[in-house]
Design a protein around this motif. Structure first.
Motif, PDB file in Angstrom:
ATOM      1  N   ILE A 315       0.835  -1.207   0.000  1.00 53.65           N
ATOM      2  CA  ILE A 315       0.000   0.000   0.000  1.00 53.65           C
ATOM      3  C   ILE A 315       0.866   1.252   0.000  1.00 53.65           C
ATOM      4  N   ARG A 316       1.890   1.269   0.849  1.00 55.42           N
ATOM      5  CA  ARG A 316       2.730   2.477   0.908  1.00 55.42           C
ATOM      6  C   ARG A 316       3.469   2.666  -0.412  1.00 55.42           C
ATOM      7  N   GLY A 317       3.840   1.560  -1.034  1.00 57.82           N
ATOM      8  CA  GLY A 317       4.502   1.641  -2.338  1.00 57.82           C
ATOM      9  C   GLY A 317       3.579   2.251  -3.374  1.00 57.82           C
ATOM     10  N   LEU A 318       2.346   1.756  -3.425  1.00 61.07           N
ATOM     11  CA  LEU A 318       1.398   2.305  -4.400  1.00 61.07           C
ATOM     12  C   LEU A 318       1.142   3.784  -4.134  1.00 61.07           C
ATOM     13  N   LEU A 319       1.045   4.146  -2.856  1.00 64.18           N
ATOM     14  CA  LEU A 319       0.797   5.556  -2.545  1.00 64.18           C
ATOM     15  C   LEU A 319       1.984   6.408  -2.974  1.00 64.18           C
ATOM     16  N   LYS A 320       3.191   5.845  -2.839  1.00 60.98           N
ATOM     17  CA  LYS A 320       4.381   6.602  -3.244  1.00 60.98           C
ATOM     18  C   LYS A 320       4.357   6.876  -4.746  1.00 60.98           C
ATOM     19  N   TYR A 321       3.951   5.858  -5.513  1.00 60.63           N
ATOM     20  CA  TYR A 321       3.970   6.016  -6.970  1.00 60.63           C
ATOM     21  C   TYR A 321       2.615   6.455  -7.529  1.00 60.63           C
ATOM     22  N   TRP A 322       1.746   6.968  -6.671  1.00 60.58           N
ATOM     23  CA  TRP A 322       0.405   7.338  -7.137  1.00 60.58           C
ATOM     24  C   TRP A 322       0.504   8.317  -8.307  1.00 60.58           C
ATOM     25  N   PRO A 323      -0.233   8.056  -9.401  1.00 57.58           N
ATOM     26  CA  PRO A 323      -0.118   8.909 -10.591  1.00 57.58           C
ATOM     27  C   PRO A 323      -0.521  10.343 -10.286  1.00 57.58           C
ATOM     28  N   LYS A 324       0.268  11.277 -10.767  1.00 58.83           N
ATOM     29  CA  LYS A 324      -0.014  12.672 -10.439  1.00 58.83           C
ATOM     30  C   LYS A 324      -0.769  13.378 -11.547  1.00 58.83           C
ATOM     31  N   THR A 325      -0.536  12.950 -12.770  1.00 53.99           N
ATOM     32  CA  THR A 325      -1.197  13.668 -13.863  1.00 53.99           C
ATOM     33  C   THR A 325      -2.025  12.766 -14.757  1.00 53.99           C
ATOM     34  N   CYS A 326      -1.864  11.455 -14.644  1.00 50.98           N
ATOM     35  CA  CYS A 326      -2.557  10.564 -15.576  1.00 50.98           C
ATOM     36  C   CYS A 326      -3.778   9.938 -14.899  1.00 50.98           C
ATOM     37  N   THR A 327      -4.943  10.436 -15.262  1.00 52.38           N
ATOM     38  CA  THR A 327      -6.150   9.962 -14.593  1.00 52.38           C
ATOM     39  C   THR A 327      -6.480   8.514 -14.965  1.00 52.38           C
ATOM     40  N   GLN A 328      -6.114   8.136 -16.194  1.00 56.64           N
ATOM     41  CA  GLN A 328      -6.383   6.767 -16.612  1.00 56.64           C
ATOM     42  C   GLN A 328      -5.644   5.792 -15.690  1.00 56.64           C
ATOM     43  N   LYS A 329      -4.405   6.146 -15.361  1.00 52.19           N
ATOM     44  CA  LYS A 329      -3.635   5.302 -14.453  1.00 52.19           C
ATOM     45  C   LYS A 329      -4.202   5.355 -13.037  1.00 52.19           C
ATOM     46  N   GLU A 330      -4.714   6.510 -12.667  1.00 53.59           N
ATOM     47  CA  GLU A 330      -5.284   6.636 -11.325  1.00 53.59           C
ATOM     48  C   GLU A 330      -6.441   5.666 -11.157  1.00 53.59           C
ATOM     49  N   VAL A 331      -7.257   5.560 -12.195  1.00 53.36           N
ATOM     50  CA  VAL A 331      -8.380   4.625 -12.138  1.00 53.36           C
ATOM     51  C   VAL A 331      -7.859   3.190 -11.964  1.00 53.36           C
ATOM     52  N   MET A 332      -6.764   2.874 -12.673  1.00 52.80           N
ATOM     53  CA  MET A 332      -6.178   1.536 -12.525  1.00 52.80           C
ATOM     54  C   MET A 332      -5.677   1.300 -11.099  1.00 52.80           C
ATOM     55  N   PHE A 333      -5.013   2.303 -10.566  1.00 53.10           N
ATOM     56  CA  PHE A 333      -4.506   2.180  -9.188  1.00 53.10           C
ATOM     57  C   PHE A 333      -5.670   1.929  -8.222  1.00 53.10           C
ATOM     58  N   LEU A 334      -6.762   2.678  -8.411  1.00 53.53           N
ATOM     59  CA  LEU A 334      -7.914   2.513  -7.526  1.00 53.53           C
ATOM     60  C   LEU A 334      -8.468   1.105  -7.657  1.00 53.53           C
ATOM     61  N   GLY A 335      -8.499   0.599  -8.888  1.00 52.51           N
ATOM     62  CA  GLY A 335      -8.970  -0.764  -9.090  1.00 52.51           C
ATOM     63  C   GLY A 335      -8.110  -1.761  -8.335  1.00 52.51           C
ATOM     64  N   GLU A 336      -6.794  -1.534  -8.403  1.00 53.30           N
ATOM     65  CA  GLU A 336      -5.886  -2.439  -7.711  1.00 53.30           C
ATOM     66  C   GLU A 336      -6.063  -2.335  -6.202  1.00 53.30           C
ATOM     67  N   ILE A 337      -6.239  -1.097  -5.709  1.00 51.37           N
ATOM     68  CA  ILE A 337      -6.460  -0.917  -4.268  1.00 51.37           C
ATOM     69  C   ILE A 337      -7.705  -1.693  -3.844  1.00 51.37           C
TER      70      ILE A 337
END
Lengths: 504, 592
Positions: A315-337
């Motif tokens: 979790i801390r790793g994902l939060l560290k690399y959380w996408p800052k400008t790419c919303t498409q990736k953010e949605v993927m991260f949320l799915g993984e979370i």
């Protein structure tokens, strides 16, 4: 007659590149059009040029007609015959030879798949040699240097009619009940495996599919190579992440790893944890994440299911690399979370809930409705809801201000109604806390208004960013988007200088 | 004294330090970028004892912050008290040199290399060299990768025992089992070889070079090619054949196209490094092979080097080598199937004419130029046209003009505006070489047509082109050929074209200047003034801008009687932009 060059009228001369499609005349920025307009053609394998003089093939008797005493000898001869390579870019060259080889390969596949007792020791080196000669080659440069696996059609391997049969033979060979790992390991060695792994960069998805199954079998049957295979996959990933950002077979390799992780013994070795933290998690930073995200998330969840103590790293790793400008990736991260939360242990949840829900609150207030929506869907997940309920005292104060504000401000009605549902859920969970937070939020807001009036601050933008600023100071939900911030972030993000990228 | 108000002046610093811990990355980043200010305020003592340990602890921050930190620390020597204390900077930089992110690590290594020079020889052995050793034997590949870049900076300044250790470490890293480290070692091999004693180059470096050049991974092998250049430069000529050439020959025929590409890409450097004899015997055939390579990428890289390679051939039999060995390959490349190969060739092929002289150029090269001028790919044609000056010197451009014209006309009307833009940029050059008559007859129409192109960038370039043409052909020519056409556009129904008239007038006035005041006052000024009644505001405010540019050329009478009333009228326009520019013009021309 020898034809080294194709006549101008041949179908493979790129005549199409000259006519400009009418759409391009309108579009003033046809940056990639030169490449696109080139006629698509299949890859030539660089290997072909190394065959100096072409050997004339003559058909051998059929394996099934051979007397038992000569069977192995004939099998061997067919294997040797199949070591001859053909030029598939010239589709009319040596058709007879191609057909003989194709028939021989078919027979070999058939024989190794159906008859018992064919695979005797002397055939191993011959079989591996035939496989090596055919499949190991330097992959040619990509036709399209800006190849985007999501948008563009992959370039297909021209020699696939033969290559497929060679792969098929290899697979049947490995899967044969007669297959003896103790004999094979002398020929399927580290060097062999390394070359096999490099082929995963092939642009042809059919080839990667075969490679995946084959590597999986090799991993399963040749125990001595396992650690080596894992290490080399690590190296490929690290090169992908930090050096080239380009490798076509990441998804396939991750798929194999998914089942390898499944088989890890407990407690996890340091090597495996290191792989998780230093390779799998950083893989999330890749630009092409969408291509292999499903497989990556599967691997991550496999790790958690093996050993819950890695949860916090993840979790801390994902939060560290959380996408800052790419919303498409953010949605993927949320799915993984969400996938992670689905299997998280409550004790682990408590350890990460604070930073995690700060990020979730930030997502909820994203102006991109898909991001906000994806985050709000967490409240539809019963298990997650139960975790939230147990830790309502911690989580509600983290997200309350965001929910309240976004419910009033968001442009998208779906988001607003989803937020109302979430607020309603919280109200039912703990009405006392909810009322307290509502009251203190209103007090804060009043104070703020007065202060702003006193300072004479004007303009909506200033107002809302100051609101956010003060809120973050008062340790409420953390601010997510200050417009200035976004702009600066876009421009100051360091661009990676990849030394090799030019040549790969 | 700083006593009482000291706290006050330190307040901004306290804020900066506070921001180093802030939750917002952006604030931390801002603060890191002002790190030298903080250090200066803290003084050398507190920087060493408080700031640096604090920074060493923040190594777990975002990569962006770390990158800024790594860069800052490279310039920190004076802030920690000068060279005497420079070693205090090593702990934070050591940690930064082990992080995963390549950019951060590279920056940390860069800073370490910088401050290594500020260490005294003793400090270098006591502090710096142990750090290099620690990195070189680190567990994770990142620290070993970083170590590779540090050997060469400390080697020349340490004792011979330490030197031996360093060589041993480098040797170990060259055969590291992760390819990332071998790549790093291979890329620093040349640099390291340069600081080694010649005997060690022969005994140590050559064996490492040979091993790396036959590595199982092509990404390592290709880096050895780069090292080859440096190594070959260091060795005496008589050793090259035995020590370097076998490896180089092997690289030129490597089964991986990436390695061959690298050889092609470094060909001129290699050629200089191995000298004329080896070039004649080995490199010429190797170059021929690269020009005929089966991968277009390699052929294109080699084609790019054709001119340089030929130029650097030994003069005594240069012409013979080119004519018998290189030119046949070049001829084939002209009709290559890949446009990138052809366009790479087109960008250098004209350079051969100076080397081969007039007769050979006419007999052998001219047909190739003409073929490329008719190539289906615009880039190829463009590259030929953009290098016309080389041919001009040798045979004169007239030889080409018959084929040149259709090629230019076609490019001038290409569907891609970038192609049109490129050809416009060569117009002044062409005009100079073809002469005014030819230009007026054939090209003038094109230049005028670009002024009404539908892409602004083209119209802008066309305007600029006019200026250069006027500079070349003089004001009189402008008056006769350009001005009437430009002024004609002032009545165009399209306001964009009317604006182009104004832009053109601006540049023509700029070139013709004071001596030709006549044209300005008599011909152009009336048109500009008339346009102040245009119904489009954009045209009107451009009139104001133009008047501001024309003004200095006019006499005071014209200014007062003609320009002033118009500007005053515009200054009371309903459009705020028109007003603004009119007022600006009034104040610049001092008409108020």
């Amino acid at each position: 007659m020898e034809t080294t060059k194709l006549p101008p009228s041949s179908p493979s001369s790129p005549t199409t590149s000259f006519s400009v499609p009418s759409a391009e005349k309108v579009d003033g920025f046809p940056r990639r059009s030169m490449r696109r307009a080139r006629q698509r053609r299949s890859h030539s394998s660089s290997q072909f040029r190394y065959q100096s003089s072409q050997v004339e093939l003559t058909p051998l008797p059929l394996l099934k007609d051979a007397p038992v005493a000569e069977l192995h000898d004939l099998f061997c001869k067919k294997l040797q015959q199949c070591c001859v390579l053909f030029d598939f870019l010239d589709c009319v060259a040596d058709l007879k030879g191609k057909e003989i080889k194709r028939a021989a390969l078919n027979e070999l596949v058939e024989s190794v798949a159906t008859s018992r007792g064919v695979l005797i020791e002397p055939l191993y080196p011959e079989a591996i040699k035939m496989i090596s000669v055919n499949i190991f080659r330097t992959l040619p440069p990509s036709e399209n240097p800006e190849f985007d696996p999501e948008e563009d059609e992959p370039t297909l391997e021209a020699s696939w009619p033969h290559l497929q049969l060679v792969y098929e033979f290899f697979l049947r060979f490995l899967e044969s009940p007669d297959f003896q790992p103790s004999m094979a390991k002398r020929y399927v060695d580290q060097k062999f495996v390394l070359q096999l792994l490099e082929l995963f960069d092939s642009e042809d998805p059919r080839e990667r599919e075969y490679l995946k199954t084959i590597l999986h079998r090799v991993y399963g049957k040749l125990l001595g190579l396992r650690a080596y295979i894992r290490k080399q996959i690590n190296n490929i990933f690290l090169r992908f992440i930090y050096e080239t950002e380009h490798f076509n077979g990441v998804a396939e390799l991750l798929e194999i790893l998914g089942s390898i992780i499944n088989g890890f013994a407990l407690p996890l070795k340091a090597e495996h944890k290191q792989f998780l933290v230093r390779v799998l998690i950083p893989l999330h930073t890749a630009k092409s994440l969408s291509i292999f995200h499903a497989q990556l998330a599967y691997c991550v969840v496999q790790f958690m299911e093996k050993d819950a103590t890695v949860t916090e790293y993840i979790i801390r790793g994902l939060l560290k690399y959380w996408p800052k400008t790419c919303t498409q990736k953010e949605v993927m991260f949320l799915g993984e979370i969400e996938e992670i939360l689905d299997v998280i242990e409550p004790s682990q949840f408590i350890r990460v809930q604070e930073p995690l829900f700060k990020q979730i609150a930030a997502c909820i207030s994203s102006p991109h409705f898909q991001v906000a929506e994806r985050a709000l869907y967490f409240w539809n997940n019963e298990y997650i809801l139960s975790l939230i309920e147990e830790n309502c005292q911690v989580i509600l104060p983290l997200v309350f201000a965001t929910l309240y504000r976004v419910s009033k401000e968001h442009w998208n009605q779906t988001i607003v109604s989803l937020i109302y549902n979430v607020l309603k859920t919280f109200m039912e969970m703990n009405s006392k806390l909810f009322d307290d937070l509502t009251a203190s939020y209103k007090v804060e807001k009043q104070k703020l208004k007065k202060k702003l009036v006193a300072d004479g601050v004007q303009g909506h933008l200033h107002l809302s960013s100051s609101v956010m600023h003060i809120k973050s100071k008062s340790s409420q939900a953390k601010v997510c988007y200050n417009l200035n911030d976004i702009n600066q972030k876009v421009f100051c993000f360091p661009s990676k200088h990849k030394h090799y990228s030019k040549h790969f | 004294m700083a006593g009482a108000d000291g706290d006050d002046s330190l307040y901004p610093i306290a804020v900066l330090i506070d921001e180093l811990r802030n939750e917002d990355v952006q604030l931390r980043l801002n603060s890191i970028k002002k790190l030298s200010t903080i250090a200066l305020a803290l003084g050398v003592e507190r920087t060493r004892t408080e700031l640096l340990p604090f920074l060493t602890d923040t190594i777990y921050d975002e990569d962006e912050v770390l990158l800024a930190l790594a860069e800052q620390l490279g310039n920190f020597t004076m802030l920690v008290g000068g060279p005497e204390y420079v070693h205090c900077l090593l702990p934070p930089l050591e940690s930064l040199a082990t992080v995963e992110e390549t950019v951060v690590r590279d920056k940390a290594v860069e800073s370490l290399r910088k401050i290594s020079q500020e260490h005294s020889p003793v400090d270098l052995e006591v502090h710096f060299e142990p750090l290099v050793k620690r990195l070189a034997s680190g567990d994770w590949f990142t620290s070993r990768t970083s170590a590779c870049g540090l050997f060469s900076v400390c080697y020349p300044r340490v004792s011979s025992t330490v030197k031996a250790e360093i060589r041993q470490h480098f040797r170990t890293l060259c055969s590291d089992d992760t390819p990332m480290v071998r790549r790093a070692a291979a890329s620093k091999l040349g640099e390291f070889a340069k600081v080694l004693e010649l005997d060690y180059v022969k005994s140590d470096i050559i064996s490492l070079f040979t091993a790396l050049a036959s590595d199982e991974q092509d990404s390592v092998r290709l880096l050895a090619v780069e090292a080859c250049v440096s190594i070959a430069t260091l060795l005496p000529q008589e050793d090259l054949e035995t020590l370097v050439m076998p490896t180089l020959r092997q690289a030129a025929e490597d089964k991986s196209w990436r390695v061959r590409y690298m050889v092609a890409d470094k060909f001129s450097e290699l050629q200089k490094a191995v000298g004329p004899e080896i070039t004649k015997n080995d490199l010429v055939p190797a170059f021929q092979n690269l020009l005929k390579d089966c991968e277009a990428e390699v052929r294109a890289a080699a084609a790019n080097k054709v001119k340089e390679f030929c130029e650097n051939l030994p003069e005594d039999n240069r012409e013979q080598i080119i004519m018998t060995h290189i030119l046949p390959c070049v001829k084939e490349l002209v009709s290559d199937t890949n446009q990138h190969v052809k366009s790479a060739l087109a960008s250098v092929i004209m350079g051969l004419s100076t080397i081969l002289g007039k007769d050979n150029t006419i007999e052998h090269l001219l047909p190739l130029f003409l073929a490329q001028l008719k190539d289906e790919c615009p880039e190829v044609r463009l590259n030929i046209i953009s290098n016309l000056d080389c041919v001009n010197e040798v045979i004169g451009i007239r030889q080409l003009s018959q084929s040149l014209l259709p090629a230019i006309v076609e490019l001038a009307e290409d569907a891609k505006w970038r192609v049109r833009l490129a050809i416009i940029e060569y117009m002044p050059l062409l005009a100079g070489q073809l002469g005014v008559e030819f230009f007026d007859e054939k090209l003038n129409t094109l230049c005028m047509a670009w002024l009404i192109d539908h892409v602004y960038a083209i119209r802008e370039a066309a305007t600029c082109n006019l200026m250069k043409l006027v500079e070349k052909f003089g004001a009189e020519w402008a008056q006769n050929t350009i001005v009437p056409k430009v002024l004609g556009m002032a009545n165009d129904p399209n306001y964009l074209h009317r604006m182009t008239t104004l832009f053109c007038i601006n540049v023509i006035v700029h070139c013709c200047g004071y001596p030709y005041r006549e044209i300005t006052t008599k011909q152009m000024l009336p048109v500009v003034l008339k346009m102040s009644n245009d119904q489009v505001a954009n045209v009107r405010f451009n009139v104001a801008k133009s008047l501001q540019k024309i003004g200095p050329v006019l006499d005071s009478n014209a200014l007062q009687t003609e320009v002033k009333p118009v500007l005053e009228k515009l200054a009371s326009d309903t459009d705020m932009d028109v007003k603004y520019f009119a007022q600006e013009a009034i104040s610049v021309l001092a008409l108020a």
